[in-house]
Design a protein around this motif. Structure first.
Motif, PDB file in Angstrom:
ATOM      1  N   ARG A   1      -0.244  19.659   2.453  1.00 28.85           N
ATOM      2  CA  ARG A   1      -1.685  19.632   2.166  1.00 28.85           C
ATOM      3  C   ARG A   1      -2.313  20.995   2.422  1.00 28.85           C
ATOM      4  NH1 ARG A   1      -3.134  13.918   5.240  1.00 28.85           N
ATOM      5  NH2 ARG A   1      -2.055  12.526   3.743  1.00 28.85           N
ATOM      6  N   LEU A   2      -1.921  21.639   3.528  1.00 27.38           N
ATOM      7  CA  LEU A   2      -2.470  22.955   3.823  1.00 27.38           C
ATOM      8  C   LEU A   2      -2.091  23.956   2.756  1.00 27.38           C
ATOM      9  CD1 LEU A   2      -3.961  24.843   5.784  1.00 27.38           C
ATOM     10  CD2 LEU A   2      -1.790  25.165   7.000  1.00 27.38           C
ATOM     11  N   LEU A   3      -0.853  23.904   2.314  1.00 25.85           N
ATOM     12  CA  LEU A   3      -0.412  24.824   1.265  1.00 25.85           C
ATOM     13  C   LEU A   3      -1.174  24.559  -0.027  1.00 25.85           C
ATOM     14  CD1 LEU A   3       1.533  27.006   0.297  1.00 25.85           C
ATOM     15  CD2 LEU A   3       3.209  25.217  -0.201  1.00 25.85           C
ATOM     16  N   GLN A   4      -1.395  23.298  -0.344  1.00 24.13           N
ATOM     17  CA  GLN A   4      -2.157  22.978  -1.554  1.00 24.13           C
ATOM     18  C   GLN A   4      -3.585  23.490  -1.441  1.00 24.13           C
ATOM     19  OE1 GLN A   4      -2.202  18.825  -2.391  1.00 24.13           O
ATOM     20  NE2 GLN A   4      -3.253  19.027  -4.368  1.00 24.13           N
ATOM     21  N   THR A   5      -4.171  23.313  -0.264  1.00 25.34           N
ATOM     22  CA  THR A   5      -5.535  23.807  -0.054  1.00 25.34           C
ATOM     23  C   THR A   5      -5.589  25.328  -0.184  1.00 25.34           C
ATOM     24  OG1 THR A   5      -5.949  21.961   1.425  1.00 25.34           O
ATOM     25  CG2 THR A   5      -7.460  23.826   1.556  1.00 25.34           C
ATOM     26  N   ILE A   6      -4.629  26.002   0.445  1.00 28.29           N
ATOM     27  CA  ILE A   6      -4.582  27.466   0.388  1.00 28.29           C
ATOM     28  C   ILE A   6      -4.383  27.934  -1.040  1.00 28.29           C
ATOM     29  CG2 ILE A   6      -3.227  29.473   1.100  1.00 28.29           C
ATOM     30  CD1 ILE A   6      -5.034  28.428   3.275  1.00 28.29           C
ATOM     31  N   THR A   7      -3.527  27.245  -1.774  1.00 25.81           N
ATOM     32  CA  THR A   7      -3.252  27.649  -3.164  1.00 25.81           C
ATOM     33  C   THR A   7      -4.508  27.518  -4.016  1.00 25.81           C
ATOM     34  OG1 THR A   7      -0.961  26.918  -2.900  1.00 25.81           O
ATOM     35  CG2 THR A   7      -1.778  27.217  -5.143  1.00 25.81           C
ATOM     36  N   VAL A   8      -5.181  26.398  -3.912  1.00 24.45           N
ATOM     37  CA  VAL A   8      -6.412  26.207  -4.693  1.00 24.45           C
ATOM     38  C   VAL A   8      -7.465  27.233  -4.304  1.00 24.45           C
ATOM     39  CG1 VAL A   8      -8.284  24.593  -5.161  1.00 24.45           C
ATOM     40  CG2 VAL A   8      -5.933  23.766  -5.039  1.00 24.45           C
TER      41      VAL A   8
END
Length: 1745
Positions: free
Chosen positions: A961-968
Motif C-alpha cells: 500500500r505504501l509503495l502504491q501511495t508513493i507511486t501515485v
C-alpha cells in the motif's frame, strides 16, 4: 491505673556506633533509642527522655552547649534543648511533610536540615527563633556525609553516593540564597584518570560525505534527549565506578578533605572545586592468605565470644596485631571518619586504627597511629581539640589524647547487638539481659551500670532468672540451656548446660518461686525442668504442643503450677496463635513420674497434668495467665486486649473454642506480648507500635502508656517487672535497654506497698530453701564445653567397621548383632532417654532375640544350600539371583525405584525433545516457511562454480500500500512538473528556437506531455541525454549506460529489471519526504531486480533438473549397453546437493539413522502384527499362481521378444555331433552339420555387429551427456557473471539507501538539537525573567537600605555637631576636655562581616585549627561584650576631668554611649550594606551571564540553521567514474575524497591549454625581467637610503617638538650677547657670596654672646623657680582656705563674672574658628594662583605628518 502515678525514665543503655559528639568540654552525647544519652569523661551518665513523636536525626552544636532532636512522624518538628538544664530553646516547624534525613548545627546560630520524601530540600534555619532563611531542592540520594565549614557558616558540604556538592550561602540583609558547586568525583581505578584528562568534552559527529565540513551534533542529540535528560546523559553513559564519599573535613583555607569508602583520600580545592586524589589505596588482595587480607582481618579486632570463657573478659589491648610494614597502609573502610586537627588529619574506620596523616608534607605520610580493636564509626573532637572521642559499632566508646599514641582508653563498653531477652535477678538489685550473640550482661537496677558480663559462645534466643537464687538460664540457638551463676557479681560463671531441642529454644519461664523451669521451642514440645541447683537443673518431663509455640505463661496457686501455652498451627507464625493449651503440674505428679508418664521418654499423660486444648475465635498474640483461671491475650485483627476464662474440662478431649469475656483498648499495630507483675495485680502489654501499657487487672479500661522505643524499629521486644514492681524494663529491636521507675501519687503509694509486701512474702517463704540452694549452687563446678569429646573416627570409619564385623559374622556363620547405640556428646535429653529406653528393651527381650537369631541362621544356611544347587544346574534350568530374595517388599521397592528413574529420564528426554522441536519449528518458520523464494544454489557439473539465488520474503501488505501511495504521488509530481514546464518555459523555448534554428518535438508519455529538444550537435549539452533526461551518472547505478545493444545504450538497471521513471535526481533530494520516497523506490527496484534474477535462476534450475533427468535416462541405457558389452567403466551420475535441494534438510531418511529406533510397547505390538500380516501375504504369493504358469507355458515367461535376448541364445548343437565321429556322419548329418556351422557363423557376425552398434550408441550417449553438461556449465557461468553485475547494482543501491538513511538520521539529530536549544532558550528566558526580577528587587532593597544608612550617617554627624549645644553650660576649657573624652573610643575588636580577612598567623600550640576563626555570631557577641565593659570603664567617675560636676559627667556618659552605640550600629549597617551590594553584584553578574548564554544560544541556533541549510543544499551524490577519470593519488586502499573536486573533462583540457600559454608568456617575461634586474636593485638601494634619511629627519623633528622651552632657553633666544650676560651674573653672585660669608661670621659671634647671656639668665631663673615653689606651697594653703570660704559663700555670690568670662571664651572660640577658615581659604587661593601660573608655561604640540 492512671491514679497510681506516672512512669519516669530512670536510665537507658545501648550504643550501636551512632555519632557520639561533645556537647560540653568533657561530656559526650549520643542517641540511645528514643533518648539522648550523656556520658562524661569520668564515667558519669545522664539520660534525657525525648517526648516527641518518634526520634529522627540528632545534632549537637559544636560550641553553644545545645542539641537538637527531630521527630519521625508526619509534619515533624525539630526541638532544640540547652544542656545541662534541658530547657527547650526553640522549635522548628514546617520544614518537611514526612521526614528529616539529616540535621546539622553550624558554629554560629544557624541550623541546616535535609528533608526526605517527598521534599528532598536543604533548608537553613535560625534555630534561636525558628526562622526559615532559605531552602533549595537537592538530590534524592541518601546523604552519606554533611558538614559546615567551621570557619564560614555560609558554606556546607553534602556528599551522596554519586556526587559531592558545596553549597554557598549568599545574603542580602534578610534575603538568603543558596548556590551549588558540584565536585566531580574521580574514578576508583587510577587507570581512568589519564583517559579522563585526554577525553574531549566537545563531541561532534563527522559527516560521511566527501566534503570539508562536519556537522557538530552533541551526544544528547544523537541519543534523542531533549530538556532535563540532556544533563544526565554523561551520568548515564559513565559506567566506570567512581569513589563514594563517606566523610569530609574542612581546612582553614576553605579546602575540603574527603574520605571515601574504598580508602581513597581526596582534596577539593576551595576555589576551583576540583577534586584531587591525595591517597590511592593498594589493589585488593587476590588470595585469601595475602598479607593485606591478613591485616584487614586482624584489624577487625578480637571476638567478643569465647567458647571456653568462664570469667569476665579482659580489657582490650591497644597497639597490637598490626605489622610494622603495613602501618601506613590504608585499605577499604579506613577513612570512614576524618577530622582536622592542628597536627594534621585524623582518620579512622572499619579497620579499627586511628591514624594521623601529615598534611604539611608533599607525600602521603602517616605520622601517628593507635590501635582500637573495633570498627570505628564515629570520631569527634572535644571543644579544646585535646581529646578525641571514638565510637564503635561494637558498642564501645574510646577516648584518645591527641599527640599521645599510648593514651587510648576505653570510656564505655556495653557490647553490641539486639537484646533477645531480660529478667530480674533474685534480690531485686540487678537485672540480667542477653544479646543475640550470647553475651549475658548484668545491670544494676538503681543506676543502670554494667556490673559484669559473660558469653555462652553461641547465639542466644531468650533468658530467664530464677527468683530463688542468682541463676540465669539462657536458651541458645543450638537447643542448649546454659545455667549461669551470678552469686559473685564480678565473676559470673557457667555451671551447667543441657540440650533439650534440636531447634533453637524460644521460650524460658521460671515458676514464681523458682521450683520449675519451662522451656519451649518451635518443634512443639514444652519441657519442664527442676529449677533448683541442688537437683542440677535436671529435666523432669515434657508434653507435646500442636503447632509453633508463641508464648508460655505460668502462675502458682496452692502449690500447683498452672501453665498456659499458645501456639500457631496454621504454618504462618506471624499471624499469631490459633490455639491454646493449658495444663497443671503438682508435687504429686512430679513425685511419681513413672505413673504419670507414657514411656521412659517422660512424656506426661494428658490426664495426669489435666491438659486442655482450646482454640481462639481470632488469632491472638501473647498470653498471660492470672488468678481464677483468667487469661489475657491480644487479638490480631482488632488489636484489642481480650479477657478469657479457661474451661474446667473439654468434652472427649477435643479442642474447645474460647470466646472473650471482655475487650479493652490495645495497641495501634498488630503484634505484641503480655506480662503480669509478680504480685499478679498489674498487666503490662507491649507492641510493635513502640508503646507499653500498664493497667490494673481490676480496672482494665484505665491504663498508663509510655513509648520507650520507636515503632519504625519494630517497637518493643520484651517487657519485665522488677520483683517489687517498682521498676519496669523494656528492650526493643533497636538494641536499647530502658528502665522506668514509678512516680507514685498519694493514692498510688498504697498500691505500691501491696506489691512490695507480696515480694517480701515470697522472699520470706523461700528464705530457708534459698539458703540451701545457694550453698548447692556454690558447690557446683564450672562448666567446661565438650571441645575434647570429638569422635575419633568418622562416619566412613564406622561404616567400614560395621561392614568388617558383618563379614566376620558371615564367615563364622553367625548373625550380626547391631551394637547398642551410644548417645553423641551433643545429643538432646530426649535422644538420651530414647537410647536408655532401647537399652532396657534389649535387656527385657534378650532371650526372644536370641531364639530369633537362631531361626534366621538356619534359614540362611538353607538358602545358601539352594544357591549352591542352582549354580550346578544347566543354564536353562538356573533361576535368577533375585528369585532367591526373600524380601519381596524390597524387590518391589527396588523395581519401583528403577521404574521411577526410567520414567523420570523419559520425561526429561521428552521435554528436551519438545524444546528442540519447538526451536526447530521456530527456525523453520522464520527462515523457511515465511520465505516466498527459498534460498538455494546451483552447482556446475564439471567445476566448483556455484550460483545462489536471492532468498526473499513475502512483501507485507502495508509495504504494498505504501509503495502504491508513493507511486501515485510521484506520478502526480512528475505530471505536475511537466505541465508547469510546458506552461512556463514553452514561450521562451519557442523564441530561442526561432533564433537558433533548432526544432522541438512533443512526445507523449504515460504521465503527461514533456518537451524534448533535439540538438544538431550531440556533444553540446553533456548533462542531458538525448531523451531530455539527466545522465545516469546523476541518478545512480540504476540509470548507468554500461551496456550497448546495436549501438544504442541500454540502462543497466533496466537490463536487470530495476528501471523506474519515478526516481528523483540525486541533485533534487532536499526534503525529508523526497529522501523517504527515494528510499522506498530504490527498495522496490532492488526487489524487482531480485525477482528478475530469481526468475532466470529458476529457469536455469529447472533446466538442470531436466538435464539430470535426461542423464539418468541415458545412464540406464548406458548401463544396459555396458552390461551387454561386459564393460566396466565409471558412470556419471549427477545428483542434487543439499544446497541445491535444501528441502532435504528438513526431512530425515531412514538411511541417515545409524541407531536402532526405539519403539514403545504399543508400537512393538503393532509392528509384530504388521510383520505377521506381511509374512502371510508372502506365503500366499508363493502358492500356485495360474497366471505365471500359463505365461511360462505359452510364451516362455515373457510378453515381448527382444533382439538382444535372441542374440544371447546359442544355436543348439545337433546331438550326433557329440555322439559320433565326423567320419561316421551320414550325408544328412553332414548337411545338418554344415547348416549348424553356417548358423553359428551368422550368429557370431550378428553378435559382432550388434556389439559395435551398442558400443557406438554408448559413446554417442556419453558424448551427449558431456556436451549437455558443458553447455549447462557455460550457461551457469553466464548466470554467475550476471549475478556479479546484479550484486554490483544492488550494493550500489543499498549504499545509496544507507547514505539516505544516514542523512535522515542526521537530519533528525539536527532537529532534536534544535528542539533542545529551543527548550534551553525558553528555560534561559524564564531564568532571565527571574534573575531580572531578583536583580531589580535586590537593587530596590539596596537603595532603600542605603537611604536608611545615609539617614543614620546624617544623624551621627548631627550628634557630633550638636555637642556644643548639649554642653553649653560649661566653660570653653571644660568643653574642650569633654569633647576630647566624647571622641575617645575603647579599643575593642571590630565587628566581623562576610568579608572579614583571615588572620595572618596561627598559634601552633593551640590544638584547634579554627581557634583564630570564631563564628560570626560568637565573635560579634564577644566584641559587643568587650565594648560594653570598655564603655563601663570609661563611664567611671575616676575618668571625669577636674571641675566637672557629676550631672554634667552623667550627661556626657549617656551622650557618649548613644554616640558609640550609633557608631556600632552604623558599622553594622555598613557591613550589611556591603553584603547587599555584593549580593546585588552577583545578581547582576548572573543576569549578565544568562544574557550572554541567551546570546550564545542564539548564535548556536543560527549556526545550526546554517548547518541545516548547508546540509540540505550541499547534497551527497553517488557517482560512477571510469578509471582514467580519477586523477587523485591513492595512498590508501579506500581514498578519502573530501579534498577532491569533480569537474568536467573540457575544463581540464581548457586548463591544460591555458597552462601552456601561460608557460610561454612566463618564459618571455622572465627574459624581459632579466634585463631590468640590475636597475631594480639599484633603485631599491636608493629607496632604502631615502627611507632611512626620512626616518632620521622625523626623529629630529620629534626631538625638537617635544623639547621643553624653559626661561633659560627663552633668554638665550632673546639675547644676542648671552655669554656676556652670564659672566656678569656670575660676578654678581660671587660678590653676594662674599658678603653673605662676612654677615654669617658676625651673626655667629653675636649668637655666641647671646648664648653666654642666656646661661647666666638660666641660673637666675633657677633661683627664682625655687623661690616660687616655696611661695606656691604657701599659696596652695591659702587657696584651699579661700576655697572653703568660697564654698560657704557660694550661694550668696553673684554669677555676673562667670557669664562674662563665658562670653569671652565663646567669642575667642569663634575668632579662632574664623581664623582657621580664612587660613584654609588663603591656601585654596594660593593653590589656584599656582595652577594659573602653570598654565602660562609654553608647550609645543606634535605635528602629524
Amino acid at each position: 491505673m492512671d491514679a497510681i502515678g506516672t512512669l519516669e525514665l530512670s536510665w537507658a543503655q545501648g550504643y550501636s556506633g551512632a555519632p557520639a559528639v561533645y556537647v560540653d568540654k568533657d561530656v559526650l552525647c549520643y542517641l540511645c533509642g528514643s533518648n539522648v544519652k550523656f556520658v562524661a569523661e569520668d564515667g558519669a551518665e545522664t539520660v534525657f527522655n525525648f517526648k516527641g513523636n518518634g526520634v529522627g536525626p540528632f545534632a549537637v552544636h559544636p560550641n553553644a552547649k545545645c542539641f537538637a532532636v527531630a521527630e519521625k512522624c508526619i509534619d515533624p518538628k525539630i526541638f532544640v534543648f540547652v544542656y545541662p538544664t534541658f530547657r527547650q530553646l526553640g522549635v522548628i516547624e514546617g520544614g518537611t511533610k514526612l521526614e528529616y534525613n539529616n540535621i546539622l548545627f553550624s558554629t554560629s546560630e544557624y541550623l541546616a536540615t535535609v528533608s526526605g520524601v517527598p521534599d528532598f530540600e536543604l533548608t537553613f534555619w535560625k534555630y534561636t527563633t525558628g526562622t526559615k532563611l532559605t531552602s533549595v531542592q537537592v538530590s534524592n540520594s541518601p546523604v552519606r556525609c554533611i558538614q559546615f565549614n567551621p570557619g564560614n557558616w555560609r558554606q556546607i558540604c553534602i556528599g551522596t553516593e554519586k556526587e559531592l556538592t558545596v553549597w554557598q550561602m549568599e545574603q542580602s540583609n534578610d534575603a538568603y540564597m543558596l548556590q551549588p558547586q558540584k565536585v566531580k568525583l574521580p574514578h576508583e581505578d587510577s587507570s581512568w584518570w589519564e583517559e579522563e584528562k585526554e577525553k574531549d568534552q566537545s563531541q561532534s559527529r563527522a559527516s560521511t560525505r566527501m566534503s570539508r565540513y562536519t556537522v557538530e551534533v552533541p551526544k544528547a542529540a544523537i541519543a534523542g534527549l531533549v530538556g532535563d535528560m540532556d544533563d544526565h546523559l554523561e551520568d548515564i553513559q559513565d559506567r566506570s565506578p567512581r569513589v563514594v564519599p563517606s566523610s569530609t573535613a574542612w581546612t582553614t583555607s576553605g579546602d575540603i578533605y574527603v574520605g571515601c569508602r574504598g580508602g581513597h583520600l581526596l582534596k577539593v580545592d576551595g576555589e576551583t572545586f576540583k577534586a584531587r586524589v591525595v591517597y590511592h589505596p593498594p589493589p585488593r588482595a587476590e588470595t585469601p592468605l595475602s598479607r593485606a587480607t591478613s591485616a584487614a582481618s586482624a584489624s577487625r579486632g578480637p571476638s567478643m565470644a569465647d567458647l571456653g570463657q568462664t570469667r569476665a573478659k579482659k580489657s582490650v589491648r591497644m597497639g597490637t596485631n598490626v605489622t610494622d610494614d603495613l602501618s601506613s597502609m590504608m585499605l577499604e573502610g579506613s577513612l570512614d571518619c576524618i577530622g582536622l586537627h592542628q597536627k594534621g588529619l585524623y582518620a579512622a574506620g572499619e579497620d579499627g586504627v586511628l591514624r594521623l596523616i601529615n598534611l604539611k608534607s608533599d607525600e602521603f605520610q602517616v605520622v601517628e597511629q593507635s590501635r582500637v580493636g573495633f570498627p570505628i564509626s564515629s570520631l569527634a573532637f572535644s571543644h579544646s581539640y585535646r581529646h578525641v572521642a571514638l565510637g564503635s559499632t561494637k558498642g564501645s566508646l574510646f577516648l584518645y589524647e591527641a599527640g599521645a599514641p599510648e593514651s587510648m582508653r576505653q570510656l564505655k563498653n556495653i557490647h553490641y547487638g539486639n537484646y533477645m531477652g531480660m529478667s530480674c535477678m533474685s534480690g531485686n538489685e540487678y537485672i540480667a539481659s542477653v544479646r543475640e550473640d550470647g553475651e549475658v550482661q548484668l545491670w544494676s537496677i538503681d543506676k543502670g551500670f554494667l556490673q559484669s558480663s559473660v558469653s555462652i559462645g553461641f547465639q542466644a534466643q531468650c533468658i530467664a532468672c530464677s527468683p530463688m537464687v542468682r541463676v540465669a538460664a539462657v536458651g541458645a540457638g543450638n537447643g542448649f540451656i546454659y545455667f549461669l551463676d551470678f552469686t559473685d557479681i564480678e565473676q559470673p560463671r557457667v555451671v551447667s548446660s543441657v540440650r533439650l531441642f534440636e531447634m533453637p529454644i524460644t521460650h524460658l519461664v521460671f515458676e514464681n518461686i523458682g521450683r520449675y523451669l519451662l522451656a519451649g521451642s518451635d518443634d512443639g514440645n514444652v519441657f519442664i525442668l527442676d529449677g533448683r541447683p541442688s537437683k542440677n537443673f535436671t529435666p523432669i518431663g515434657f508434653t507435646s504442643i500442636v503447632g509453633e509455640i508463641q508464648s508460655i505463661s505460668t502462675i502458682t496457686e496452692k502449690d500447683v503450677l498452672k501453665v498456659a501455652v499458645t501456639a500457631n498451627n496454621s504454618g504462618n507464625k506471624r499471624n499469631g496463635a490459633t490455639n491454646m493449651i493449658s495444663f497443671e503440674l503438682s508435687d504429686e505428679v512430679v513425685g511419681d513420674l513413672k505413673k504419670n508418664v507414657n514411656s521412659l521418654k517422660y512424656d506426661f499423660k494428658d490426664a495426669s497434668i489435666k491438659k486442655l486444648s482450646m482454640t481462639f475465635s481470632t488469632p491472638s498474640y501473647g498470653a498471660a495467665i492470672g488468678e481464677n483461671q483468667t487469661v489475657y491475650t491480644m487479638a490480631q485483627n482488632s488489636r484489642r486486649i481480650h479477657q478469657l476464662s479457661l474451661p474446667a474440662e473439654t468434652p472427649d478431649g477435643k479442642p474447645v473454642a474460647v470466646l472473650p469475656e471482655a475487650e479493652f483498648q490495645g495497641h495501634q499495630l498488630p503484634g505484641g506480648k503480655l506480662q503480669l507483675s509478680p504480685h499478679g495485680k498489674w498487666l503490662a502489654t507491649c507492641g510493635s507500635d513502640g508503646s507499653v501499657m500498664i493497667r490494673a487487672t481490676s480496672t482494665m479500661d484505665r491504663f498508663i502508656s509510655i513509648t520507650p522505643h520507636d515503632f519504625h524499629n519494630r517497637g518493643v521486644n520484651v517487657i519485665a517487672f522488677s520483683e517489687d514492681g517498682q521498676n519496669i524494663f523494656t528492650t526493643g529491636f533497636d538494641g536499647i535497654l530502658t528502665c522506668f521507675s514509678w512516680a507514685f501519687t498519694s493514692t498510688g503509694i498504697g498500691k505500691a506497698k501491696s506489691a512490695m509486701e507480696a515480694s517480701r512474702a515470697r522472699k520470706t517463704k523461700m528464705m530457708t530453701i534459698q539458703k540451701d540452694e545457694e550453698e548447692a549452687l556454690g558447690n557446683m563446678t564450672d562448666w567446661v564445653p565438650s571441645v575434647g569429646s570429638r569422635p575419633t573416627s568418622t562416619t566412613a570409619d564406622k561404616e567400614d567397621k560395621i561392614a568388617l564385623a558383618m563379614q566376620s559374622a558371615r564367615e563364622a556363620d553367625e548373625i550380626y548383632t547391631t551394637p547398642t547405640p551410644v548417645p553423641p556428646s551433643d545429643a538432646t535429653w530426649l535422644n538420651v532417654q530414647s537410647i536408655e529406653n532401647l537399652k532396657k528393651e534389649d535387656n527385657q527381650f534378650a532371650d526372644v532375640k536370641k531364639e530369633l537369631r537362631g531361626q534366621i541362621r538356619e534359614m540362611r544356611r538353607t538358602i545358601q544350600g539352594m544357591l549352591k544347587q542352582n549354580e550346578a544346574l544347566p543354564d536353562i534350568e538356573k533361576l535368577g539371583r533375585h528369585e532367591f530374595d526373600l524380601d519381596i517388599e524390597e524387590q518391589n521397592k527396588l523395581q519401583q525405584e528403577a521404574d521411577g528413574e526410567v520414567q523420570r529420564v523419559e520425561e526429561e528426554i521428552e521435554f528436551d525433545n519438545l524444546a528442540k522441536i519447538y526451536l526447530r519449528e521456530m527456525i523453520k518458520k522464520e527462515c523457511w516457511d515465511e520465505m516466498k523464494v527459498k534460498g538455494r544454489s546451483i552447482q556446475a557439473f564439471r567445476s566448483t562454480l556455484e550460483v545462489s539465488n536471492f532468498p526473499m520474503r513475502e512483501r507485507p501488505l502495508e509495504m504494498e500500500r505504501l509503495l502504491q501511495t508513493i507511486t501515485v504521488r510521484r506520478q502526480i509530481e512528475v505530471a505536475e512538473l511537466a505541465a508547469r514546464k510546458a506552461e512556463i518555459e514553452m514561450p521562451q523555448k519557442t523564441n530561442w528556437n526561432n533564433n537558433s534554428g533548432k526544432s522541438y518535438v512533443v512526445i507523449k508519455t504515460k504521465y503527461d506531455r514533456v518537451w524534448k529538444m533535439k540538438e544538431d550537435d550531440a556533444g553540446e549539452n553533456d548533462d542531458v541525454d538525448e531523451d531530455g533526461k539527466e545522465k545516469p551518472s546523476t541518478t545512480g547505478s540504476l540509470g548507468n549506460t554500461l551496456e550497448y545493444d546495436q549501438g544504442q545504450p541500454i540502462s543497466l538497471g533496466a537490463m536487470f529489471g530495476g528501471a523506474n521513471e519515478l526516481f528523483y535526481s540525486q541533485f533534487d533530494l532536499h526534503t525529508r519526504e523526497q529522501k523517504t520516497t527515494q528510499i522506498i523506490l530504490l527498495e522496490d527496484a532492488i526487489h524487482r531486480i531480485k525477482l528478475t534474477f530469481n526468475k532466470e535462476f529458476e529457469e536455469v534450475y529447472q533446466r538442470k533438473l531436466q538435464d539430470i533427468s535426461k542423464i539418468k535416462e541415458k545412464n540406464k541405457k548406458i548401463i544396459k549397453n555396458m552390461r551387454d558389452l561386459s564393460i566396466n567403466e565409471e558412470i556419471i551420475e549427477p545428483e542434487l546437493s543439499v544446497l541445491e535441494n535444501p528441502e532435504s534438510i528438513l526431512t530425515v531418511d531412514d538411511r541417515e539413522i545409524k541407531v536402532e529406533k526405539y519403539l514403545t510397547p504399543a508400537q512393538r505390538k503393532k509392528k509384530e502384527i504388521q510383520d505377521k500380516q506381511d509374512e502371510e501375504r508372502r506365503a500366499r504369493e508363493k502358492g500356485d499362481n495360474a497366471r505365471e504358469r500359463g505365461l511360462d507355458m505359452m510364451m516362455g515367461g515373457v510378453l515381448e521378444i527382444k533382439k538382444e535376448d535372441e542374440l544371447k541364445k546359442d544355436i543348439p548343437k545337433p546331438a550326433f555331433m557329440s555322439l559320433k565321429e565326423e567320419s561316421d556322419w551320414t550325408e544328412d548329418e553332414q548337411k545338418a552339420a554344415k547348416e549348424y556351422e553356417r548358423k553359428v557363423k551368422e550368429l557370431i557376425e550378428e553378435r559382432e555387429k550388434y556389439r559395435k552398434q551398442l558400443e557406438a550408441e554408448l559413446r554417442k550417449m556419453q558424448a551427449v551427456i558431456h556436451d549437455s553438461m558443458t553447455l549447462f556449465d557455460e550457461t551457469l557461468n553466464q548466470v554467475f557473471m550476471k549475478k556479479i553485475k546484479v550484486m554490483m547494482v544492488l550494493y550500489q543501491e543499498e549504499l545509496k539507501i544507507l547514505r539516505l538513511r544516514h542523512n535522515l538520521l542526521l537530519e533528525e539529530e539536527l532537529e532534536t538539537r534544535e528542539r533542545d536549544l529551543n527548550h534551553l532558550m525558553e528555560h534561559k528566558k524564564n531564568m532571565k525573567v527571574i534573575t531580572a526580577q531578583a536583580m531589580m528587587e535586590s537593587k530596590k532593597h539596596v537603595d532603600a537600605f542605603r537611604e536608611q544608612y545615609d539617614i543614620l550617617l546624617a544623624e551621627d554627624k548631627v550628634m557630633d555637631r550638636s555637642f556644643k549645644r548639649e554642653f553649653h553650660d560649661v566653660t570653653a576649657l571644660q568643653q574642650d576636655q569633654l569633647y576630647r573624652l566624647f571622641r575617645k573610643r575603647p579599643k575593642v575588636p571590630r565587628l566581623k562581616g562576610f568579608d572579614a580577612p583571615a588572620p595572618s598567623s596561627v598559634d601552633p600550640s593551640i590544638p584547634n585549627p579554627f581557634a583564630d576563626r570564631p563564628s560570626t555570631a560568637s565573635y560579634n557577641n564577644r566584641a559587643k561584650n568587650q565594648l560594653e565593659h570598655s564603655i563601663a570603664d570609661l563611664d567611671k567617675d575616676i575618668n571625669a576631668p577636674e571641675g566637672i560636676e557629676p550631672h554634667i559627667w552623667q550627661r556626657l556618659c549617656k551622650y557618649r554611649r548613644e554616640k558609640i552605640e550609633n557608631d556600632v550600629l552604623t558599622k553594622e549597617k555598613a557591613l550589611i550594606l556591603a553584603e547587599m551590594e555584593a549580593f546585588l553584584r552577583k545578581r547582576q553578574d548572573e543576569d549578565e551571564q544568562i544574557k550572554n548564554d541567551i546570546d550564545g544560544i542564539y548564535d548556536t541556533l543560527n549556526k545550526l540553521k546554517d548547518d541545516r541549510q548547508r546540509f540540505n543544499l550541499n547534497l551527497e551524490v553517488q557517482l560512477m567514474l571510469k578509471q582514467g577519470q580519477v586523477e587523485v593519488d591513492t595512498s590508501t586502499f579506500i581514498h578519502d575524497y573530501k579534498d577532491s573536486a569533480l569537474i568536467h573533462r573540457s575544463v581540464v583540457e581548457e586548463l591544460n591549454s591555458n597552462i601552456k600559454q601561460l608557460g610561454e608568456s612566463k618564459i618571455a617575461s622572465m627574459v624581459e625581467s632579466k634585463d631590468f634586474r640590475k636597475g631594480i636593485i639599484q633603485l631599491e638601494w636608493e629607496h632604502k637610503k631615502m627611507i632611512m634619511q626620512m626616518e632620521d629627519f622625523q626623529n629630529r623633528m620629534k626631538d625638537i617638538q617635544f623639547m621643553k622651552v624653559t626661561r633659560e632657553i627663552q633668554l638665550y633666544l632673546s639675547n644676542s650677547d648671552y655669554d656676556g650676560k652670564k659672566q656678569e651674573e656670575i660676578g654678581k653672585l660671587e660678590q653676594t657670596i662674599l658678603t653673605q660669608l662676612r654677615h654669617h661670621e658676625r651673626k655667629v659671634s653675636a649668637k655666641k654672646q647671646q648664648l653666654r647671656e642666656l646661661g647666666r639668665a638660666h641660673k637666675l631663673k633657677d633661683d627664682d623657680n625655687r623661690e616660687m615653689d616655696n611661695e606656691l606651697t604657701e599659696l596652695h594653703v591659702t587657696v584651699n582656705e579661700r576655697r572653703h570660704i568660697d564654698d560657704v559663700n557660694a550661694d550668696r555670690r553673684s554669677d555676673f563674672g562667670r557669664e562674662r568670662r563665658y562670653q569671652e571664651i565663646v567669642q575667642r572660640r569663634k575668632l579662632v574658628d574664623l581664623a582657621k577658615a580664612q587660613a584654609q581659604e588663603v591656601a585654596v587661593l594660593r593653590a589656584e594662583v599656582e595652577r594659573l601660573r602653570m598654565r602660562t608655561f609654553p608647550a609645543l604640540v606634535q605635528v602629524e605628518h
